[in-house]
Design an enzyme around this catalytic site. Structure first.
Site, PDB file in Angstrom:
ATOM      1  N   VAL A 128       0.860  -1.183   0.000  1.00 47.93           N
ATOM      2  CA  VAL A 128       0.000   0.000   0.000  1.00 47.93           C
ATOM      3  C   VAL A 128       0.898   1.236   0.000  1.00 47.93           C
ATOM      4  O   VAL A 128       1.802   1.341   0.841  1.00 47.93           O
ATOM      5  CB  VAL A 128      -0.896   0.002   1.258  1.00 47.93           C
ATOM      6  CG1 VAL A 128      -1.769   1.245   1.294  1.00 47.93           C
ATOM      7  CG2 VAL A 128      -1.757  -1.255   1.308  1.00 47.93           C
ATOM      8  N   CYS A 129       0.661   2.147  -0.933  1.00 48.95           N
ATOM      9  CA  CYS A 129       1.475   3.368  -0.997  1.00 48.95           C
ATOM     10  C   CYS A 129       1.267   4.209   0.259  1.00 48.95           C
ATOM     11  O   CYS A 129       0.139   4.586   0.592  1.00 48.95           O
ATOM     12  CB  CYS A 129       1.110   4.199  -2.218  1.00 48.95           C
ATOM     13  SG  CYS A 129       1.853   5.840  -2.169  1.00 48.95           S
ATOM     14  N   ILE A 130       2.358   4.542   0.910  1.00 47.77           N
ATOM     15  CA  ILE A 130       2.248   5.248   2.190  1.00 47.77           C
ATOM     16  C   ILE A 130       1.699   6.660   2.025  1.00 47.77           C
ATOM     17  O   ILE A 130       0.856   7.103   2.819  1.00 47.77           O
ATOM     18  CB  ILE A 130       3.613   5.264   2.931  1.00 47.77           C
ATOM     19  CG1 ILE A 130       3.443   5.868   4.319  1.00 47.77           C
ATOM     20  CG2 ILE A 130       4.683   5.994   2.146  1.00 47.77           C
ATOM     21  CD1 ILE A 130       4.573   5.565   5.267  1.00 47.77           C
TER      22      ILE A 130
END
Lengths: 136, 143
Positions: free
Chosen positions: B90-92
């Protein structure tokens, strides 16, 4: 396959505000610069508005992130393809776009335009040459 | 590994990275990506990484309670990941914007709750670019 440089093309098709796609695509582009790959951008459909000049967002409360495109040249990202038909369909010319440039290290750091006007047919050929195409 | 089947059919096996850009239920992108991943794995292909970006980060919530007669998208992904040891990232930056936090991140940001399913991990956009470099194909699921 996993060594060597790959050709990454980021295709921008949506207006800069209204949805977050343009901003978050730009964030990927800036990160990709750190990976020493061959990176190009495309602006087509409403995506051409992403690099329109004189963007003002004060009244809409949106963050104006258009100055970030001017930094692309410093990241060695200097192939920004703009689709001719998309401009024409929207009544725009190159004069309506930001003057995005880069300094060519092979030519005594001469300042050169990063924007390359291409036709829809030429764009199809360019896409065909890529290893990775990410569009939004 | 199903290599023999691949060779017998005269087809080469590929390594994929999947990019999912839309949230669950609102959009079919995540479902389609899931069905693709399942089918590709059954044929012996490799899923190098599944990367969740834009509203796609919402697929990682562990708090969704869909109706019992509907699919549970997050649990479907989690089960597939467990079976095939998938790397689901998941892209932070996209996650933080949208209030998607794991326990570590919640602590760091001074928030009182976290909501990322343990089958997913939070990391940076570099993981997407690296997926594109390491894979034979990067497929985008979204608009």
């Amino acid at each position: 396959m996993s060594d060597g440089i790959k050709k990454f093309m980021f295709v921008n098709t949506k207006a800069p505000y209204g949805t977050v796609y343009a901003l978050e695509s730009l964030e990927v582009v800036l990160i990709s610069a750190a990976f020493d790959q061959s990176v190009s951008l495309v602006f087509c459909d409403d995506g051409v508005f992403q690099i329109a000049n004189n963007q003002k967002t004060d009244d809409s409360g949106m963050k104006n992130f258009s100055p970030a495109y001017k930094a692309l040249g410093d990241y060695d990202i200097n192939k920004l393809y703009v689709e001719k038909e998309s401009l024409e369909e929207r009544g725009l010319t190159l004069d309506n776009l930001m003057a995005l440039t880069y300094e060519d290290e092979d030519d005594d750091w001469a300042e050169k335009p990063s924007i390359i006007l291409v036709t829809r047919a030429e764009l199809a050929d360019l896409m065909d040459e890529q290893d990775v195409v990410i569009s939004s | 590994m199903n290599c023999h089947k691949g060779i017998r059919l005269g087809k080469s096996l590929m390594k994929f990275t999947l990019l999912i850009n839309e949230g669950p239920y609102q959009h079919q992108a995540s479902d389609t990506a899931y069905q693709f991943a399942k089918a590709a794995l059954e044929k012996g292909h490799e899923i190098y990484r599944v990367f969740f970006y834009n509203d796609g980060v919402n697929n990682a919530t562990r708090l969704a309670v869909p109706p019992q007669d509907d699919r549970n998208i997050t649990e479907n992904w989690a089960a597939l990941a467990k079976e095939h040891e998938l790397d689901m990232v998941v892209c932070i930056a996209a996650a933080q914007r949208r209030g998607m936090l794991d326990a570590d991140e919640a602590g760091r940001q001074g928030k009182d709750a976290d909501n990322i399913h343990p089958a997913f991990r939070i990391s940076g956009l570099g993981q997407l670019v690296e997926g594109g470099i390491q894979s034979d194909r990067l497929l985008t699921f979204g608009d």
